[in-house]
Each structure stands twice: as C-alpha cells, then as structure tokens.
Scaffold this motif. Structure first.
Motif, PDB file in Angstrom:
ATOM      1  N   LYS A 201      -6.393  -7.007  -8.200  1.00  0.00           N
ATOM      2  CA  LYS A 201      -6.637  -5.638  -8.662  1.00  0.00           C
ATOM      3  C   LYS A 201      -6.392  -4.645  -7.531  1.00  0.00           C
ATOM      4  O   LYS A 201      -6.915  -4.805  -6.434  1.00  0.00           O
ATOM      5  CB  LYS A 201      -8.080  -5.507  -9.154  1.00  0.00           C
ATOM      6  CG  LYS A 201      -8.406  -4.148  -9.723  1.00  0.00           C
ATOM      7  CD  LYS A 201      -9.736  -4.176 -10.445  1.00  0.00           C
ATOM      8  CE  LYS A 201     -10.199  -2.822 -10.891  1.00  0.00           C
ATOM      9  NZ  LYS A 201      -9.283  -2.064 -11.683  1.00  0.00           N
ATOM     10  N   GLU A 202      -5.591  -3.636  -7.801  1.00  0.00           N
ATOM     11  CA  GLU A 202      -5.333  -2.603  -6.806  1.00  0.00           C
ATOM     12  C   GLU A 202      -6.522  -1.655  -6.711  1.00  0.00           C
ATOM     13  O   GLU A 202      -7.360  -1.601  -7.600  1.00  0.00           O
ATOM     14  CB  GLU A 202      -4.056  -1.832  -7.141  1.00  0.00           C
ATOM     15  CG  GLU A 202      -4.180  -0.969  -8.373  1.00  0.00           C
ATOM     16  CD  GLU A 202      -2.888  -0.281  -8.756  1.00  0.00           C
ATOM     17  OE1 GLU A 202      -1.806  -0.725  -8.370  1.00  0.00           O
ATOM     18  OE2 GLU A 202      -2.960   0.724  -9.468  1.00  0.00           O
ATOM     19  N   HIS A 203      -6.541  -0.872  -5.632  1.00  0.00           N
ATOM     20  CA  HIS A 203      -7.593   0.103  -5.412  1.00  0.00           C
ATOM     21  C   HIS A 203      -6.952   1.475  -5.225  1.00  0.00           C
ATOM     22  O   HIS A 203      -6.045   1.628  -4.402  1.00  0.00           O
ATOM     23  CB  HIS A 203      -8.429  -0.271  -4.175  1.00  0.00           C
ATOM     24  CG  HIS A 203      -9.506   0.703  -3.880  1.00  0.00           C
ATOM     25  ND1 HIS A 203     -10.644   0.812  -4.643  1.00  0.00           N
ATOM     26  CD2 HIS A 203      -9.612   1.648  -2.919  1.00  0.00           C
ATOM     27  CE1 HIS A 203     -11.401   1.771  -4.160  1.00  0.00           C
ATOM     28  NE2 HIS A 203     -10.812   2.297  -3.115  1.00  0.00           N
ATOM     29  N   ARG A 204      -7.420   2.483  -5.953  1.00  0.00           N
ATOM     30  CA  ARG A 204      -6.889   3.838  -5.857  1.00  0.00           C
ATOM     31  C   ARG A 204      -7.947   4.788  -5.318  1.00  0.00           C
ATOM     32  O   ARG A 204      -9.097   4.744  -5.730  1.00  0.00           O
ATOM     33  CB  ARG A 204      -6.425   4.352  -7.217  1.00  0.00           C
ATOM     34  CG  ARG A 204      -5.218   3.606  -7.718  1.00  0.00           C
ATOM     35  CD  ARG A 204      -4.796   4.088  -9.090  1.00  0.00           C
ATOM     36  NE  ARG A 204      -3.632   3.325  -9.503  1.00  0.00           N
ATOM     37  CZ  ARG A 204      -2.513   3.848  -9.948  1.00  0.00           C
ATOM     38  NH1 ARG A 204      -2.404   5.157 -10.068  1.00  0.00           N
ATOM     39  NH2 ARG A 204      -1.504   3.085 -10.284  1.00  0.00           N
ATOM     40  N   THR A 205      -7.520   5.682  -4.415  1.00  0.00           N
ATOM     41  CA  THR A 205      -8.402   6.690  -3.842  1.00  0.00           C
ATOM     42  C   THR A 205      -7.707   8.027  -3.897  1.00  0.00           C
ATOM     43  O   THR A 205      -6.542   8.133  -3.507  1.00  0.00           O
ATOM     44  CB  THR A 205      -8.741   6.354  -2.379  1.00  0.00           C
ATOM     45  OG1 THR A 205      -9.279   5.039  -2.320  1.00  0.00           O
ATOM     46  CG2 THR A 205      -9.730   7.346  -1.807  1.00  0.00           C
TER      47      THR A 205
ATOM     48  N   ASP B 135       0.883  -1.157   0.000  1.00  0.00           N
ATOM     49  CA  ASP B 135       0.000   0.000   0.000  1.00  0.00           C
ATOM     50  C   ASP B 135       0.923   1.210   0.000  1.00  0.00           C
ATOM     51  O   ASP B 135       1.933   1.211   0.705  1.00  0.00           O
ATOM     52  CB  ASP B 135      -0.882   0.031   1.248  1.00  0.00           C
ATOM     53  CG  ASP B 135      -1.811  -1.169   1.354  1.00  0.00           C
ATOM     54  OD1 ASP B 135      -2.004  -1.891   0.355  1.00  0.00           O
ATOM     55  OD2 ASP B 135      -2.349  -1.375   2.465  1.00  0.00           O
TER      56      ASP B 135
END
Length: 149
Positions: free
Chosen positions: A141-145, A120
């Motif tokens: 799958k990565e998560h972007r914020t 992260d």
C-alpha cells in the motif's frame, strides 16, 4: 549527489517556504491542455496520479519499452509563473531526478529507471505539495501526504 528520501521532503518544504525558486533550465511555456504524454513522451503511459489540492495534478508515467518512469506536475490553469516542482526517487537504487522552478504551466519531466522497483514521487504548485511513497509496488500500500503552507 546522493539522493535520499528525507532530502526530497526537505527540498519540497524548502521550495514551499522560500516562496520563490530558481531554475537552472529555461521555464516551461504556458501550454493549456497539455498532457503527461506531451511532456514525458508519447510512449509513456499514466500509471498513477495525485491531485495537488485544486491547483493541478502530479502524474507518474511509465515506458514499458525502456523501464523508465517520468513525473510531471501540471497546473489546471496555466498563467503567471508560480513555484512548481516534480520529483521521483527509487529507494532501492538510490536514483532520483527533480525539477524545481517558477513555471507557467508545468514542472518536469523528471526521469528515472524504475522497472521492478517501488518509487517515491511527488510535486508542488504554489503553496501546496503532494508526496507519494511506496508507489507501484504490487500488493504493498502506498502512502500519500499533502502539505499546504
């Protein structure tokens, strides 16, 4: 110090909310046209990146020789010192590193051993922060914020 994922989000939001941050280390100097390799080291190759709005980019780099990751946040236009941050965290090992302060060009480098682990990472510039979770995990799958104050 126990470094947790929720702590990273809270720290990023706190840095944005404060409007100013202090650094334990000396501020990075204005370095136009710097690169992740100039900040992290020439043996680090960029493996991922995330735009911080239109203000700059956070880079995730990796050194295959030692298994370390490095994160640096670089402004598009160096200038007057603003709040900048760069951070990285490996959930599997509960290890992380961060750099929050007022800098003219970039924040970081931040290093952590990450060979064979998901990471992260993220950073912020002024009032915009980006966070990437579950990154570089092969088929996951990565998560972007992105947060803007």
């Amino acid at each position: 110090m126990r470094f947790t994922h929720s702590m990273l989000g809270a720290a990023a939001l706190a840095a944005l909310a404060m409007g100013t941050a202090t650094a334990l280390a000396a501020p990075a100097s204005a370095t136009p046209n710097t690169t992740p390799q100039k900040v992290c080291g020439s043996s680090y190759k960029t493996v991922n990146s995330a735009a911080v709005g239109s203000l700059g980019t956070v880079y995730l780099t990796y050194n295959a020789a030692n298994g370390n990751n490095c994160v640096v946040t670089i402004r598009n236009s160096p200038g007057t010192a603003v709040d900048l941050s760069a951070w990285i965290y490996v959930p599997d090992t509960d290890k992380g590193d961060d750099d929050f302060g007022r800098y003219t060009s970039y924040a970081g480098p931040t290093y952590v051993s990450g060979k064979g682990h998901c990471v992260d990472w993220g950073g912020s510039i002024a009032n915009t922060a980006v966070q990437v979770t579950g990154s570089n995990c092969a088929s996951l799958k990565e998560h972007r914020t992105t947060l803007t104050r």
